[in-house]
Design an enzyme around this catalytic site. Structure first.
Site, PDB file in Angstrom:
ATOM      1  N   THR A  15       0.821  -1.226   0.000  1.00  0.00           N
ATOM      2  CA  THR A  15       0.000   0.000   0.000  1.00  0.00           C
ATOM      3  C   THR A  15       0.845   1.262   0.000  1.00  0.00           C
ATOM      4  OG1 THR A  15      -1.792  -1.098   1.143  1.00  0.00           O
ATOM      5  CG2 THR A  15      -1.736   1.273   1.353  1.00  0.00           C
ATOM      6  N   ASP A  59       1.352  -6.375  -4.638  1.00  0.00           N
ATOM      7  CA  ASP A  59       0.528  -6.392  -3.438  1.00  0.00           C
ATOM      8  C   ASP A  59       1.021  -7.632  -2.681  1.00  0.00           C
ATOM      9  OD1 ASP A  59      -2.786  -5.674  -2.645  1.00  0.00           O
ATOM     10  OD2 ASP A  59      -1.732  -7.359  -1.727  1.00  0.00           O
ATOM     11  N   SER A  60       1.239  -7.520  -1.388  1.00  0.00           N
ATOM     12  CA  SER A  60       1.882  -8.634  -0.679  1.00  0.00           C
ATOM     13  C   SER A  60       1.007  -9.876  -0.569  1.00  0.00           C
ATOM     14  CB  SER A  60       2.374  -8.194   0.696  1.00  0.00           C
ATOM     15  OG  SER A  60       1.320  -8.154   1.618  1.00  0.00           O
ATOM     16  N   SER A  61      -0.243  -9.787  -1.004  1.00  0.00           N
ATOM     17  CA  SER A  61      -1.051 -11.013  -1.049  1.00  0.00           C
ATOM     18  C   SER A  61      -0.551 -11.925  -2.167  1.00  0.00           C
ATOM     19  CB  SER A  61      -2.529 -10.675  -1.246  1.00  0.00           C
ATOM     20  OG  SER A  61      -2.946  -9.923  -0.132  1.00  0.00           O
ATOM     21  N   ASP A  92      -0.144  -7.032   4.499  1.00  0.00           N
ATOM     22  CA  ASP A  92      -0.951  -8.262   4.568  1.00  0.00           C
ATOM     23  C   ASP A  92      -0.129  -9.507   4.916  1.00  0.00           C
ATOM     24  OD1 ASP A  92      -3.194  -6.808   4.013  1.00  0.00           O
ATOM     25  OD2 ASP A  92      -3.420  -7.490   1.939  1.00  0.00           O
ATOM     26  N   THR A 277      -1.667 -23.192  18.732  1.00  0.00           N
ATOM     27  CA  THR A 277      -2.985 -22.809  19.246  1.00  0.00           C
ATOM     28  C   THR A 277      -3.656 -21.721  18.397  1.00  0.00           C
ATOM     29  OG1 THR A 277      -4.165 -21.783  21.090  1.00  0.00           O
ATOM     30  CG2 THR A 277      -1.818 -21.321  20.965  1.00  0.00           C
ATOM     31  N   GLN A 278      -4.986 -21.777  18.376  1.00  0.00           N
ATOM     32  CA  GLN A 278      -5.753 -20.721  17.698  1.00  0.00           C
ATOM     33  C   GLN A 278      -5.730 -19.422  18.506  1.00  0.00           C
ATOM     34  OE1 GLN A 278      -9.694 -22.155  16.673  1.00  0.00           O
ATOM     35  NE2 GLN A 278      -8.867 -24.042  15.823  1.00  0.00           N
ATOM     36  N   CYS A 279      -5.320 -19.500  19.773  1.00  0.00           N
ATOM     37  CA  CYS A 279      -5.232 -18.292  20.606  1.00  0.00           C
ATOM     38  C   CYS A 279      -3.999 -17.496  20.170  1.00  0.00           C
ATOM     39  CB  CYS A 279      -5.050 -18.648  22.078  1.00  0.00           C
ATOM     40  SG  CYS A 279      -6.435 -19.531  22.752  1.00  0.00           S
TER      41      CYS A 279
HETATM   42  N1  ASP Z   1      -2.856  -5.306   0.271  1.00  0.00           N
HETATM   43  C1  ASP Z   1      -1.746  -4.523   0.749  1.00  0.00           C
HETATM   44  C2  ASP Z   1      -0.502  -5.391   0.709  1.00  0.00           C
HETATM   45  O1  ASP Z   1      -0.292  -6.175   1.600  1.00  0.00           O
HETATM   46  C3  ASP Z   1      -2.025  -4.025   2.131  1.00  0.00           C
HETATM   47  C4  ASP Z   1      -0.923  -3.183   2.747  1.00  0.00           C
HETATM   48  O2  ASP Z   1       0.118  -2.925   2.168  1.00  0.00           O
HETATM   49  O3  ASP Z   1      -1.099  -2.727   3.876  1.00  0.00           O
HETATM   50  O4  ASP Z   1       0.258  -5.305  -0.207  1.00  0.00           O
END
Ligand code: ASP
Length: 342
Positions: A15, A59-61, A92, A277-279
């Site tokens: 972002t 985008d890091s996704s 992300d 753990t999910q915690c």
């Molecule tokens: N979707 C963006 C990413 O991870 C979100 C961010 O940068 O905060 O690239």
């Protein structure tokens, strides 16, 4: 090396460097030159700043282990020329990248600081400027000529964290990360105040990078009512080497026969089962409740207080080494880069 600190800035996307598409309104990464133009402060540093930008920022996704290899290689190739490194990265998957790099960069004796922002740099209220400027300052900080920080960290919203202890917990607040099982390494106010006791100690050994990562890993997140059919499909995925079992509370799971029998069969086939753990806070203690005793007896490995991000990347890293089961299980439970509490 000159007395002035030198920092290499590596721009991957996220972002911080995005712009809004006028027609669709979507946020998309833009080039690095446009980003630096937005921060004239970068020229005022008493730090020699150089940069490397990804040709196609992401985008890091869309982050991938191949990109982690690229990042580790950039750091290795430039290791002796710089005092520290800043990686601009989307928030992300920032915790995954920080965790992965922590395992891939063995004997790291310099700071590698990941940062990014929740609002693009071109937006007036952006958090990107402060994050980037302070991350560079931290990456260039030295004490008696030696780097102050010797590990992979995340700097976000006035806090420096050990990267492999973090997770992204908020998608809309500026303080997007938490490190519930380990204290912040530093806090930025008027000065940057370091928590010296929490920092990893430097080592005299030479940097060694590990680039073989194996992603033959499945994740089984438990929930009340999870079906035998789905559980069985996940556990019996062909070629799988390890399964992360995301359990309840202190590492507890259903004691139904079919479930325990599936887990037992997987272990007898040589599949590593890692219990986390999910915690978000606290840890797995197998045997504390009856609902985790059977897992312990079967040979399920306790992930203690490993984050999900650390569990995945530690497994990728260890499965990529030429290790036998005994060595792998031992290292999985050992604190390699400060990712586990003793
Ligand atoms: N979707 C963006 C990413 O991870 C979100 C961010 O940068 O905060 O690239």
């Amino acid at each position: 090396m000159s007395k002035k600190s030198s920092v290499l800035l590596i721009y991957t996307g996220g972002t911080i460097g995005m712009m809004q598409d006028v027609r669709s309104g979507e946020l998309r990464p833009f080039d690095f030159k446009s980003l630096t133009k937005q921060i004239p402060e970068l020229t005022k540093f008493d730090i020699e700043l150089s940069s490397i930008a990804f040709k196609h920022p992401i985008d890091s996704s869309n982050m991938h282990p191949d990109v982690w290899v690229e990042l580790a290689t950039i750091i290795k190739n430039n290791y002796t020329s710089y005092d520290g490194f800043v990686i601009l990265h989307g928030s992300d998957t920032m915790s995954f990248t920080a965790s992965a790099l922590s395992f891939m960069l063995e004997n790291l004796n310099k700071p590698v600081v990941l940062t990014g922002s929740q609002l693009p740099i071109g937006i007036i209220r952006t958090d990107g400027k402060e994050n980037l400027i302070t991350a560079i300052e931290i990456a260039g900080s030295k004490l008696k000529g030696k780097p102050l920080v010797n590990e992979v960290c995340i700097y976000f919203e006035y806090k420096l964290y050990r990267g492999n202890r973090t997770f992204k917990y908020n998608s809309s607040h500026f303080d997007a990360f938490k490190s519930p099982n380990y204290p912040a390494l530093a806090e930025a106010g008027v000065d940057i105040s370091y928590n010296k006791n929490a920092l990893l100690k430097p080592t005299k050994k030479a940097l060694k990078i590990h680039t073989a990562l194996n992603n033959d890993i499945a994740v089984l997140k438990l929930f009340p009512g999870i079906s035998k059919k789905i559980t069985s499909v996940i556990i019996n995925t062909p070629g799988i080497k390890a399964i992360i079992l995301e359990t309840f509370g202190a590492g507890n799971a259903t004691t139904e026969d079919w479930f325990l029998s599936e887990i037992n069969q997987a272990i007898s086939k040589g599949i590593i089962i890692l219990n986390i753990t999910q915690c978000h806070e606290g840890k797995v203690i197998q045997g504390m409740y009856e609902t985790s005793s059977a897992l312990k007896k079967m040979g399920v490995i306790s992930g203690a207080d490993l984050t999900f991000e650390s569990a995945i990347t530690k497994l990728m890293f260890l499965l990529g080494q030429q290790l036998n089961q005994t060595q792998l299980k031992k290292l999985l439970q050992s604190n390699l880069r400060g990712e586990l509490s003793n």
